[in-house]
Design a protein around this motif. Structure first.
Motif, PDB file in Angstrom:
ATOM      1  N   LEU A   1       0.921   4.179  -2.854  1.00  0.00           N
ATOM      2  CA  LEU A   1       0.583   5.567  -2.546  1.00  0.00           C
ATOM      3  C   LEU A   1       1.691   6.534  -2.965  1.00  0.00           C
ATOM      4  O   LEU A   1       1.415   7.609  -3.508  1.00  0.00           O
ATOM      5  CB  LEU A   1       0.287   5.710  -1.060  1.00  0.00           C
TER       6      LEU A   1
ATOM      7  N   ASN B   1       0.824  -1.204   0.000  1.00  0.00           N
ATOM      8  CA  ASN B   1       0.000   0.000   0.000  1.00  0.00           C
ATOM      9  C   ASN B   1       0.864   1.263   0.000  1.00  0.00           C
ATOM     10  O   ASN B   1       0.559   2.247  -0.670  1.00  0.00           O
ATOM     11  CB  ASN B   1      -0.925   0.013   1.213  1.00  0.00           C
TER      12      ASN B   1
ATOM     13  N   PHE C   1      -1.644  14.320  -0.369  1.00  0.00           N
ATOM     14  CA  PHE C   1      -2.278  13.367   0.532  1.00  0.00           C
ATOM     15  C   PHE C   1      -1.759  11.949   0.305  1.00  0.00           C
ATOM     16  O   PHE C   1      -1.576  11.184   1.252  1.00  0.00           O
ATOM     17  CB  PHE C   1      -3.796  13.405   0.374  1.00  0.00           C
TER      18      PHE C   1
ATOM     19  N   ASP D   1       3.072   6.640   6.104  1.00  0.00           N
ATOM     20  CA  ASP D   1       2.629   5.811   7.222  1.00  0.00           C
ATOM     21  C   ASP D   1       3.126   4.372   7.089  1.00  0.00           C
ATOM     22  O   ASP D   1       3.126   3.613   8.058  1.00  0.00           O
ATOM     23  CB  ASP D   1       1.095   5.806   7.306  1.00  0.00           C
ATOM     24  N   TYR D   2       3.526   3.980   5.883  1.00  0.00           N
ATOM     25  CA  TYR D   2       3.922   2.601   5.625  1.00  0.00           C
ATOM     26  C   TYR D   2       5.393   2.450   5.229  1.00  0.00           C
ATOM     27  O   TYR D   2       5.944   1.359   5.325  1.00  0.00           O
ATOM     28  CB  TYR D   2       3.065   2.001   4.502  1.00  0.00           C
TER      29      TYR D   2
ATOM     30  N   ALA E   1       0.113   9.821   3.166  1.00  0.00           N
ATOM     31  CA  ALA E   1      -0.422   8.511   3.534  1.00  0.00           C
ATOM     32  C   ALA E   1       0.630   7.426   3.324  1.00  0.00           C
ATOM     33  O   ALA E   1       0.745   6.485   4.123  1.00  0.00           O
ATOM     34  CB  ALA E   1      -1.669   8.198   2.700  1.00  0.00           C
TER      35      ALA E   1
END
Length: 291
Positions: free
Chosen positions: A12, A8, A226, A233-234, A230
């Motif tokens: 992103l 993910n 965005f 976060d990973y 996001a």
């Protein structure tokens, strides 16, 4: 096997790079109807700022305050506006591919600033990357021909963006990425609206040009920011920075296939060298500064 979270994160960050990569294409289309840089940036920052402020309100996020707020306002009202003006002026006076490649000199400039001003020790790999970037920049600019004004604006955008990145690296962690980005966008919009007191913007005159201008705000600003936030976060910051080198690749390929722009072989080599140097810097090991 790659975890779902990591997959993910990669998706992103790649989405962010592609969204940013479309910006010079949208900009070239917006300029077709006679809009000037001031008008284009007013649309971009006003629309993006309002959307991000709405997200802040929906999420009930905390707004920055005090000196941090003032610093972020300066980043947006002076730094980001200056960088965007240089970048879109480069588009107006040069090719989309050249503007995208020149902007990506900023990792080199940030590294040099950290080395000379904050005495950060650089690895051997980083010094090799800096040398490669310098040679590559000469190759990329050399055959620019009648685009020298675009080259000057493009390099100016890279210099200003470097200062913006350095300031942001110190202010953003204090309040979080979303509040910081929202204040920057709104401050940039406010600064540009203030500029209308002595300079009159020229607006798009066709539906296609308006659509391109709004696409810069929604796709190449809101979605791009965005998606990047996001993705962080990973993935680690270095991994995200490495994947972000796709941005100028996307811009150059789109400029070739959609706008019909062509780079000389030397410019292709120079552009590839700039991207390789950026990757080397992003992946270089961090050497602690001496106590």
């Amino acid at each position: 096997m790659m975890s779902i979270q990591r997959r993910n994160g990669i998706f992103l960050i790649v989405l962010s790079a592609v969204a940013f990569g479309w910006m010079p294409i949208f900009g070239s289309w917006a300029y077709d109807s006679g809009v000037n840089t001031q008008g284009l940036l007013l649309i971009r920052f006003s629309v993006a700022g309002l959307v991000m402020a709405a997200v802040m309100l929906i999420r009930r996020a905390t707004w920055p305050r005090g000196r941090t707020l003032l610093g972020l306002m300066a980043m947006g009202g002076i730094g980001y506006v200056g960088q965007a003006f240089g970048y879109f002026s480069a588009l107006r006076h040069g090719s989309a591919a050249l503007a995208a490649l020149l902007l990506y000199v900023y990792p080199v400039l940030v590294t040099l600033a950290c080395a000379f001003w904050w005495k950060e020790k650089l690895s051997a790999r980083t010094w090799v990357a800096l040398g490669l970037a310098c040679v590559s920049l000469i190759l990329t600019i050399g055959p620019a021909g009648g685009q020298w004004l675009g080259v000057i604006f493009g390099l100016s955008a890279a210099v200003i963006y470097s200062g913006y990145i350095i300031a942001g690296s110190r202010l953003t962690p204090l309040v979080g990425a979303l509040p910081a980005a929202t204040v920057v966008m709104l401050s940039a919009a406010g600064s540009l609206w203030l500029s209308t007191l002595w300079s009159t913007p020229t607006w798009p005159t066709t539906t296609a040009s308006w659509s391109a201008a709004v696409a810069i705000a929604l796709v190449s600003t809101v979605v791009a920011i965005f998606a990047f936030l996001a993705g962080l976060d990973y993935l680690s910051a270095s991994e995200a920075s490495t994947l972000s080198t796709l941005e100028p690749v996307v811009s150059v390929l789109l400029a070739a296939f959609i706008l019909g722009e062509h780079l000389s072989m030397l410019q292709w080599l120079g552009g590839a060298g700039i991207l390789i140097a950026g990757l080397m810097i992003a992946l270089a090991p961090v050497i602690p500064a001496p106590e």
